[in-house]
Design a protein around this motif. Structure first.
Motif, PDB file in Angstrom:
ATOM      1  N   ASN A 162       0.813  -1.225   0.000  1.00  0.00           N
ATOM      2  CA  ASN A 162       0.000   0.000   0.000  1.00  0.00           C
ATOM      3  C   ASN A 162       0.847   1.276   0.000  1.00  0.00           C
ATOM      4  OD1 ASN A 162      -1.185   2.196   2.121  1.00  0.00           O
ATOM      5  ND2 ASN A 162      -2.718   1.573   0.629  1.00  0.00           N
ATOM      6  N   ASN A 163       1.619   1.522   1.054  1.00  0.00           N
ATOM      7  CA  ASN A 163       2.344   2.805   1.181  1.00  0.00           C
ATOM      8  C   ASN A 163       3.303   3.033   0.017  1.00  0.00           C
ATOM      9  OD1 ASN A 163       2.980   2.635   4.815  1.00  0.00           O
ATOM     10  ND2 ASN A 163       1.071   2.662   3.686  1.00  0.00           N
ATOM     11  N   PHE A 164       4.115   1.985  -0.273  1.00  0.00           N
ATOM     12  CA  PHE A 164       5.154   2.173  -1.295  1.00  0.00           C
ATOM     13  C   PHE A 164       4.551   2.196  -2.702  1.00  0.00           C
ATOM     14  CE2 PHE A 164       8.776   0.389   1.602  1.00  0.00           C
ATOM     15  CZ  PHE A 164       8.712   1.548   2.361  1.00  0.00           C
ATOM     16  N   ASN A 166       1.631   3.208  -3.494  1.00  0.00           N
ATOM     17  CA  ASN A 166       0.969   4.512  -3.623  1.00  0.00           C
ATOM     18  C   ASN A 166       1.982   5.621  -3.916  1.00  0.00           C
ATOM     19  OD1 ASN A 166      -1.562   6.243  -3.139  1.00  0.00           O
ATOM     20  ND2 ASN A 166      -0.057   7.167  -1.760  1.00  0.00           N
ATOM     21  N   HIS A 167       3.140   5.555  -3.262  1.00  0.00           N
ATOM     22  CA  HIS A 167       4.168   6.570  -3.503  1.00  0.00           C
ATOM     23  C   HIS A 167       4.716   6.462  -4.939  1.00  0.00           C
ATOM     24  CE1 HIS A 167       7.124   9.567  -2.625  1.00  0.00           C
ATOM     25  NE2 HIS A 167       8.112   8.755  -2.911  1.00  0.00           N
ATOM     26  N   GLN A 170       2.438   8.198  -7.055  1.00  0.00           N
ATOM     27  CA  GLN A 170       2.630   9.646  -6.929  1.00  0.00           C
ATOM     28  C   GLN A 170       3.775  10.129  -7.827  1.00  0.00           C
ATOM     29  OE1 GLN A 170       3.662  11.087  -2.933  1.00  0.00           O
ATOM     30  NE2 GLN A 170       4.705  12.765  -3.975  1.00  0.00           N
ATOM     31  N   MET A 173       2.683  10.245 -11.338  1.00  0.00           N
ATOM     32  CA  MET A 173       1.865  11.440 -11.554  1.00  0.00           C
ATOM     33  C   MET A 173       2.734  12.684 -11.761  1.00  0.00           C
ATOM     34  SD  MET A 173      -1.128  12.818  -9.075  1.00  0.00           S
ATOM     35  CE  MET A 173      -2.471  13.771  -9.720  1.00  0.00           C
ATOM     36  N   MET A 229      16.156  12.124  -6.493  1.00  0.00           N
ATOM     37  CA  MET A 229      15.594  11.019  -5.708  1.00  0.00           C
ATOM     38  C   MET A 229      14.871  10.014  -6.620  1.00  0.00           C
ATOM     39  SD  MET A 229      15.160   9.956  -2.555  1.00  0.00           S
ATOM     40  CE  MET A 229      14.764  11.021  -1.165  1.00  0.00           C
ATOM     41  N   ILE A 233      15.642   6.004  -7.144  1.00  0.00           N
ATOM     42  CA  ILE A 233      14.590   4.983  -7.031  1.00  0.00           C
ATOM     43  C   ILE A 233      14.528   4.154  -8.313  1.00  0.00           C
ATOM     44  CG2 ILE A 233      12.078   4.674  -6.856  1.00  0.00           C
ATOM     45  CD1 ILE A 233      12.077   7.095  -4.891  1.00  0.00           C
ATOM     46  N   MET A 236      17.578   1.785  -8.296  1.00  0.00           N
ATOM     47  CA  MET A 236      17.476   0.758  -7.264  1.00  0.00           C
ATOM     48  C   MET A 236      16.429  -0.305  -7.627  1.00  0.00           C
ATOM     49  SD  MET A 236      18.258   0.167  -3.886  1.00  0.00           S
ATOM     50  CE  MET A 236      18.628   1.773  -3.217  1.00  0.00           C
TER      51      MET A 236
ATOM     52  N   ASN B 201      -5.795  12.377  -5.000  1.00  0.00           N
ATOM     53  CA  ASN B 201      -4.424  12.500  -5.476  1.00  0.00           C
ATOM     54  C   ASN B 201      -3.552  11.554  -4.617  1.00  0.00           C
ATOM     55  OD1 ASN B 201      -1.727  13.519  -5.705  1.00  0.00           O
ATOM     56  ND2 ASN B 201      -2.591  15.400  -6.531  1.00  0.00           N
ATOM     57  N   PRO B 202      -2.630  10.773  -5.232  1.00  0.00           N
ATOM     58  CA  PRO B 202      -1.840   9.824  -4.420  1.00  0.00           C
ATOM     59  C   PRO B 202      -1.162  10.474  -3.209  1.00  0.00           C
ATOM     60  CG  PRO B 202      -1.371   9.479  -6.757  1.00  0.00           C
ATOM     61  CD  PRO B 202      -2.314  10.647  -6.673  1.00  0.00           C
ATOM     62  N   ILE B 203      -0.725  11.713  -3.331  1.00  0.00           N
ATOM     63  CA  ILE B 203      -0.043  12.326  -2.187  1.00  0.00           C
ATOM     64  C   ILE B 203      -1.017  12.516  -1.009  1.00  0.00           C
ATOM     65  CG2 ILE B 203      -0.281  14.811  -2.760  1.00  0.00           C
ATOM     66  CD1 ILE B 203       2.756  15.003  -1.908  1.00  0.00           C
ATOM     67  N   ALA B 205      -3.558  10.465  -0.527  1.00  0.00           N
ATOM     68  CA  ALA B 205      -3.968   9.108  -0.122  1.00  0.00           C
ATOM     69  C   ALA B 205      -2.901   8.424   0.722  1.00  0.00           C
ATOM     70  CB  ALA B 205      -4.258   8.263  -1.367  1.00  0.00           C
ATOM     71  N   GLN B 206      -1.712   9.034   0.797  1.00  0.00           N
ATOM     72  CA  GLN B 206      -0.580   8.388   1.486  1.00  0.00           C
ATOM     73  C   GLN B 206      -0.848   8.212   2.981  1.00  0.00           C
ATOM     74  OE1 GLN B 206       2.406   7.483  -0.380  1.00  0.00           O
ATOM     75  NE2 GLN B 206       2.450   6.163   1.421  1.00  0.00           N
ATOM     76  N   THR B 207      -0.512   7.025   3.483  1.00  0.00           N
ATOM     77  CA  THR B 207      -0.560   6.749   4.925  1.00  0.00           C
ATOM     78  C   THR B 207       0.724   5.977   5.282  1.00  0.00           C
ATOM     79  OG1 THR B 207      -1.685   4.644   4.565  1.00  0.00           O
ATOM     80  CG2 THR B 207      -3.091   6.553   5.006  1.00  0.00           C
ATOM     81  N   GLY B 208       0.845   5.604   6.545  1.00  0.00           N
ATOM     82  CA  GLY B 208       1.946   4.716   6.942  1.00  0.00           C
ATOM     83  C   GLY B 208       3.042   5.377   7.748  1.00  0.00           C
ATOM     84  N   MET B 236      14.973   3.922   1.033  1.00  0.00           N
ATOM     85  CA  MET B 236      14.903   4.919  -0.038  1.00  0.00           C
ATOM     86  C   MET B 236      13.461   5.421  -0.246  1.00  0.00           C
ATOM     87  SD  MET B 236      16.713   6.080  -2.842  1.00  0.00           S
ATOM     88  CE  MET B 236      17.940   4.813  -3.120  1.00  0.00           C
ATOM     89  N   LEU B 237      12.506   4.491  -0.285  1.00  0.00           N
ATOM     90  CA  LEU B 237      11.115   4.916  -0.521  1.00  0.00           C
ATOM     91  C   LEU B 237      10.563   5.664   0.694  1.00  0.00           C
ATOM     92  CD1 LEU B 237       9.727   1.869  -2.549  1.00  0.00           C
ATOM     93  CD2 LEU B 237      10.232   4.158  -3.403  1.00  0.00           C
ATOM     94  N   SER B 238      10.967   5.244   1.892  1.00  0.00           N
ATOM     95  CA  SER B 238      10.512   5.960   3.097  1.00  0.00           C
ATOM     96  C   SER B 238      11.053   7.390   3.090  1.00  0.00           C
ATOM     97  CB  SER B 238      10.972   5.235   4.363  1.00  0.00           C
ATOM     98  OG  SER B 238      10.349   3.972   4.436  1.00  0.00           O
ATOM     99  N   LYS B 239      12.312   7.514   2.700  1.00  0.00           N
ATOM    100  CA  LYS B 239      12.951   8.833   2.626  1.00  0.00           C
ATOM    101  C   LYS B 239      12.220   9.711   1.600  1.00  0.00           C
ATOM    102  CE  LYS B 239      17.626  10.546   1.855  1.00  0.00           C
ATOM    103  NZ  LYS B 239      18.978  10.142   1.400  1.00  0.00           N
ATOM    104  N   SER B 240      11.878   9.119   0.481  1.00  0.00           N
ATOM    105  CA  SER B 240      11.205   9.860  -0.577  1.00  0.00           C
ATOM    106  C   SER B 240       9.789  10.284  -0.147  1.00  0.00           C
ATOM    107  CB  SER B 240      11.168   9.006  -1.851  1.00  0.00           C
ATOM    108  OG  SER B 240      10.562   9.698  -2.902  1.00  0.00           O
ATOM    109  N   ILE B 241       9.104   9.410   0.599  1.00  0.00           N
ATOM    110  CA  ILE B 241       7.766   9.767   1.120  1.00  0.00           C
ATOM    111  C   ILE B 241       7.904  10.944   2.094  1.00  0.00           C
ATOM    112  CG2 ILE B 241       5.859   8.981   2.629  1.00  0.00           C
ATOM    113  CD1 ILE B 241       6.225   6.166   1.352  1.00  0.00           C
ATOM    114  N   LYS B 243      10.240  13.202   2.235  1.00  0.00           N
ATOM    115  CA  LYS B 243      10.610  14.388   1.475  1.00  0.00           C
ATOM    116  C   LYS B 243       9.356  15.010   0.829  1.00  0.00           C
ATOM    117  CE  LYS B 243      13.771  15.723  -2.270  1.00  0.00           C
ATOM    118  NZ  LYS B 243      13.015  15.574  -3.526  1.00  0.00           N
ATOM    119  N   SER B 244       8.543  14.186   0.198  1.00  0.00           N
ATOM    120  CA  SER B 244       7.319  14.697  -0.441  1.00  0.00           C
ATOM    121  C   SER B 244       6.428  15.390   0.570  1.00  0.00           C
ATOM    122  CB  SER B 244       6.500  13.549  -1.046  1.00  0.00           C
ATOM    123  OG  SER B 244       7.195  12.965  -2.090  1.00  0.00           O
TER     124      SER B 244
END
Lengths: 249, 249
Positions: A162-164, A166-167, A170, A173, A229, A233, A236, B201-203, B205-208, B236-241, B243-244
């Motif tokens: 879900n979280n990743f 969804n990102h 984003q 988009m 970034m 991604i 990676m 918008n996905p941003i 909808a983001q949770t976590g 990497m994805l957590s960092k990017s979330i 940052k957003s």
């Protein structure tokens, strides 16, 4: 049918309340304002002394509050269950401990069909598990016995699912917006991505330049990415796709 | 209705053939074995000399073959269109150049409903665009004028939306397998992830944990990941979330 006292007034509590309306005989919460939203349909209280007797006390509070809040309910005779994916059952301080974890992303104000939501159950004894199971079966067709270790992994896998993802959508988009292309153009592709994994293992559903090791296309894509970034991604995830497919061969 | 000669016998050619059956008057291909599968429903040839006159010659060959194959068709009077997301229109050597790009992931043997597939069109003159448009409108409700630069970005965004999200689902599946949990438990969550971005918008909808900056949960997740590559992707994805969401605030 088991009777339930719902503890908590947040987002998950609201969703559980809608699903378990017929079982819930009381809602407990600290926040009197939030409590008022439940008071039309059931009895509410913010005092431990007014707590009624029930088969199950369902703790719908944030993960880091579970340990602390459960202490206040350690005296109850009924079963005490939390609703979290990542918290061990052992953090509950009651005698009869349980977990009732609905595996879904809950959005405030968005009604969900509970019948398809997997409910993951854990209890420390057989009779208590029976109570949980009866309740879960009354609202969902997908009820699973999941222990603390399995639930931890499920919760971690859910962060990817879900979280990743969804990102990642984003980022897609943002890339579209750079050339004024409507993100809606990608939605049928996203839907088909999901439809495919209904029938195929994701590793067999994989396509694209990384899988084919199409270095020229990947190079062009990297040049097209503006955000450093996003470049990282891209590199990676492409590397990880290559690795999976080399291991598969 | 424009008449079409289909060039190519691979996966995309098969899908286009099913969608455009009524327009296709000939299929051209090098591989006679592969060509035989089309010969029951239409005329086929592997000789340039036997090519019939048509309004449109539709090139469904791999990206790196487009330039080379298009040279063999540079003499045709009709419009020559390729079907690729990443190849510029300028790589065609015919006088009348076009692109007819169906934005979807095509799986061999899996029938798709073309009416919802976005078709991205480009042509170098107005009349030629009209031919493409008439053809595209006859099979799809989503027809867009997309130039080479936009198509490049779309193709890059599609790698995120399809290839990378699919790989993320593969990782989620591998995590489930470590504790013998059925990946099917995550499917309602994945479906809801997609349903949410129909409306949000996905941003938004983001949770976590990454969005909440819940360091404790992220630390526990990293410890739960066995594959070093998965750890890196998680970080990497957590960092990017993060940052957003910091940029959004």
């Amino acid at each position: 049918m088991p009777t339930v006292v719902l503890i908590g007034t947040g987002n998950v509590a609201h969703h559980l309340f809608r699903a378990l309306k017929e079982n819930i005989i009381q809602v407990f919460g600290r926040n009197e304002q939030a409590l008022r939203e439940f008071s039309e349909s059931t009895s509410t209280t913010s005092s431990i002394d007014e707590l009624v007797a029930a088969d199950l006390y369902l703790l719908a509070v944030s993960d880091d509050a579970i340990k602390e809040v459960s202490r206040q309910f350690s005296h109850v005779k009924g079963l005490l269950a939390h609703t979290s994916g990542s918290v061990p059952i052992s953090q509950l301080s009651s005698e009869r401990k349980a977990v009732f974890y609905p595996l879904q992303t809950f959005t405030f104000g968005r009604d969900l069909n509970f019948s398809t939501i997997p409910i993951c159950l854990e209890a420390t004894n057989k009779e208590d598990y029976g109570i949980l199971e009866e309740l879960a079966n009354s609202i969902s067709k997908s009820v699973y016995r999941i222990n603390t270790e399995q639930r931890k992994k499920l919760h971690l896998a859910a962060v990817f699912a879900n979280n990743f993802s969804n990102h990642i959508f984003q980022i897609a988009m943002e890339i579209c917006e750079q050339e004024n292309v409507d993100f809606d153009l990608l939605k049928p592709l996203i839907i088909e991505t999901i439809n495919k994994i209904e029938h195929l293992n994701p590793i067999d559903a994989q396509t694209g330049p990384a899988k084919r090791n199409d270095i020229q296309t990947m190079q062009a894509h990297l040049e097209g990415l503006q955000d450093p970034m996003h470049k990282k991604i891209y590199q990676m995830l492409s590397k990880s796709i290559r690795k999976s497919h080399e291991e598969k061969l």
